[in-house]
Design a protein around this motif. Structure first.
Motif, short mmCIF file in Angstrom:
data_model
loop_
_atom_site.label_atom_id
_atom_site.label_comp_id
_atom_site.label_asym_id
_atom_site.label_seq_id
_atom_site.Cartn_x
_atom_site.Cartn_y
_atom_site.Cartn_z
N ARG A 160 0.81 -1.22 0.00
CA ARG A 160 0.00 0.00 0.00
C ARG A 160 0.84 1.27 0.00
O ARG A 160 0.34 2.35 -0.23
N ILE A 161 2.12 1.14 0.28
CA ILE A 161 3.00 2.31 0.30
C ILE A 161 3.41 2.66 -1.14
O ILE A 161 3.74 1.77 -1.92
N ALA A 162 3.42 3.92 -1.45
CA ALA A 162 3.78 4.38 -2.80
C ALA A 162 5.22 3.99 -3.12
O ALA A 162 6.08 3.95 -2.23
N VAL A 163 5.46 3.71 -4.39
CA VAL A 163 6.78 3.27 -4.84
C VAL A 163 7.86 4.29 -4.50
O VAL A 163 8.94 3.92 -4.04
N ASP A 164 7.58 5.58 -4.70
CA ASP A 164 8.60 6.59 -4.40
C ASP A 164 8.91 6.65 -2.90
O ASP A 164 10.04 6.90 -2.50
N HIS A 165 7.91 6.37 -2.07
CA HIS A 165 8.14 6.34 -0.63
C HIS A 165 9.00 5.13 -0.25
O HIS A 165 9.88 5.22 0.61
N VAL A 166 8.75 4.01 -0.90
CA VAL A 166 9.54 2.80 -0.65
C VAL A 166 11.00 3.04 -1.05
O VAL A 166 11.92 2.64 -0.35
N GLN A 167 11.20 3.72 -2.18
CA GLN A 167 12.56 4.04 -2.62
C GLN A 167 13.27 4.91 -1.57
O GLN A 167 14.43 4.69 -1.26
N ALA A 168 12.56 5.89 -1.05
CA ALA A 168 13.13 6.77 -0.03
C ALA A 168 13.45 6.00 1.24
O ALA A 168 14.49 6.21 1.87
#
Length: 53
Positions: free
Chosen positions: A37-45
């Motif tokens: 459920r976490i956005a991909v860009d947030h996961v990258q960060a």
């Protein structure tokens, strides 16, 4: 080690950079699988933060 060696030899710096990028990408994939459920860009960060820490 990365900071110290990256200024000594360009080939070694590139190798270390690739190692870090590969580990960060693998960690981001795993985090995305565990928390879809976490956005991909947030996961990258988050992966970048873990590697930096």
């Amino acid at each position: 080690m990365i900071i110290e060696m990256s200024t000594k030899d360009e080939d070694f710096r590139q190798l270390l950079d690739q190692l870090i990028n590969d580990r960060q990408a693998a960690l981001a994939v795993k985090l995305q699988q565990l928390t879809p459920r976490i956005a991909v860009d947030h996961v990258q960060a988050q992966a970048q933060t873990v590697i930096a820490t």
